[in-house]
Design a protein around this motif. Structure first.
Motif, short mmCIF file in Angstrom:
data_model
loop_
_atom_site.label_atom_id
_atom_site.label_comp_id
_atom_site.label_asym_id
_atom_site.label_seq_id
_atom_site.Cartn_x
_atom_site.Cartn_y
_atom_site.Cartn_z
N GLY A 151 65.63 62.87 94.54
CA GLY A 151 67.06 62.64 94.68
C GLY A 151 67.87 63.53 93.75
O GLY A 151 68.92 64.07 94.14
N SER A 152 67.40 63.70 92.53
CA SER A 152 68.10 64.55 91.57
C SER A 152 68.09 66.01 92.00
O SER A 152 69.10 66.71 91.90
N VAL A 153 66.95 66.47 92.49
CA VAL A 153 66.86 67.86 92.98
C VAL A 153 67.84 68.07 94.14
O VAL A 153 68.61 69.05 94.17
N LEU A 154 67.83 67.15 95.10
CA LEU A 154 68.70 67.30 96.26
C LEU A 154 70.17 67.22 95.89
O LEU A 154 71.01 67.88 96.52
N THR A 155 70.50 66.42 94.89
CA THR A 155 71.89 66.37 94.43
C THR A 155 72.34 67.72 93.92
O THR A 155 73.44 68.19 94.24
N ARG A 156 71.50 68.39 93.13
CA ARG A 156 71.86 69.71 92.62
C ARG A 156 72.03 70.72 93.76
O ARG A 156 72.98 71.50 93.78
N PHE A 157 71.10 70.69 94.73
CA PHE A 157 71.22 71.61 95.86
C PHE A 157 72.47 71.30 96.69
O PHE A 157 73.16 72.21 97.15
N GLY A 158 72.77 70.00 96.88
CA GLY A 158 73.93 69.62 97.66
C GLY A 158 75.23 70.04 97.00
O GLY A 158 76.14 70.57 97.65
N VAL A 159 75.36 69.79 95.70
CA VAL A 159 76.56 70.19 94.96
C VAL A 159 76.72 71.71 95.00
O VAL A 159 77.83 72.24 95.21
N PHE A 160 75.62 72.42 94.81
CA PHE A 160 75.67 73.88 94.85
C PHE A 160 76.13 74.38 96.22
O PHE A 160 77.04 75.22 96.32
N ASP A 161 75.54 73.85 97.28
CA ASP A 161 75.90 74.28 98.63
C ASP A 161 77.35 73.94 98.97
O ASP A 161 78.05 74.72 99.63
#
Length: 311
Positions: A263-273
């Motif tokens: 979940g933490s990894v995907l949050t970073r990718f989502g915010v970046f995108d």
């Protein structure tokens, strides 16, 4: 009838220049640094409360995460000398400069602490370097959010108050989750509590980012970023729920930790995108500017009307 306005730019180019940061290098750099920061704090707490197994796992996680974070940053920059150049001067008005001076000593301290654990020697040195890493652990979880929000990218800049909270909570969830999964159940209590608290903070702050800033919140809910963040929310919420069982079941602890980390990894990718999408679409730059201009004109009109009435 006036046709609906189509927001375009000269030759279809973005109004602002999108960041040149690469994927997956930068999102992984954001995630690993945050997880390492929260793990370093956990490691120092474990040392102080005589939980040797938790301290070892947390410090190894912090050291590994810090080194991997630096590696991804250098890969994004292109060559190591560019990272070293950022350390020539400390510029307090630049989040990138301040962040570099946080990351460099933090990485050195966590590596020394992890090395002492692996060698099984130098306990006093290990406690000293572990305490130093813990002091820098908090800033490690949030400075990357300031780095994003200090840009002109609309969806990052407008969320400048919430993004540090999102990143801190996400880092707590990741660091607590990873150490929960790898630590014996009888010593993992603090890690479980940090993970659950971090997940709650992340979910609450991310809801504000996704819904609290009008048009510029839209990229967080649509497209690839929206899918990533929706999945991240499900992983984080489920992982947090499983922490209630993680104190009694090794399987629940492992699954909970994995879900929180994912979940933490995907949050970073989502915010970046989401930020990159808002930088590329002129609408997210133009419409908020026009709204601010209209609000300013309305405020000036009200002030002028009040002045006339007063006279």
């Amino acid at each position: 009838m006036v046709d609906e306005v189509e927001f375009t730019s000269y030759y279809g180019r973005p109004i602002i220049k999108p960041p040149v940061w690469k994927t997956p290098d930068v999102p992984l750099y954001l995630f690993l640094g945050g997880a390492a920061g929260s793990s370093a704090v956990l490691g120092a707490l474990a040392e102080g409360t005589r939980r040797p197994a938790l301290a070892r796992v947390a410090h190894l996680t912090a050291g590994g995460g810090a080194l991997a974070s630096v590696a991804f940053l250098i890969h994004d920059l292109g060559r190591p000398s560019r990272f070293l150049n950022m350390l020539r001067v400390l510029k307090t008005t630049s989040p990138l400069s301040v962040g570099s001076w946080i990351l460099a000593p933090f990485s050195a301290l966590t590596t020394a602490t992890a090395g002492a654990h692996l060698l099984g020697r130098f306990p006093l040195l290990r406690r000293f370097t572990g305490a130093g890493a813990a002091v820098l652990g908090g800033p490690m979880t949030t400075y990357t959010a300031a780095l994003l929000a200090d840009t002109a990218v609309p969806s990052w800049h407008e969320a400048h108050r919430e993004l540090p909270v999102v990143f801190a909570g996400s880092a707590m969830a990741a660091g607590g989750g990873i150490t929960t999964a790898l630590t014996p159940l009888d010593e993992a209590g603090p890690a479980r509590r940090v993970a659950a608290m971090g997940a709650a903070i992340e979910l609450a702050a991310m809801h504000r980012v996704e819904h609290g800033h009008g048009l510029v919140s839209e990229p967080y809910r649509t497209g690839r970023a929206g899918k990533l963040l929706k999945t991240a929310r499900a992983c984080t919420a489920t992982g947090a729920g499983l922490t209630l069982l993680a104190g009694r079941s090794r399987t629940a602890a492992a699954v909970s930790g994995a879900l929180l980390a994912v979940g933490s990894v995907l949050t970073r990718f989502g915010v970046f995108d989401a930020g990159m999408a808002s930088a590329k679409d002129p609408r997210y730059t133009v419409e908020p500017q026009r709204a601010r201009a209209r609000a300013s004109e309305a405020a000036a009109s009200r002030a002028a009307a009040g002045s006339r009435r007063g006279s």
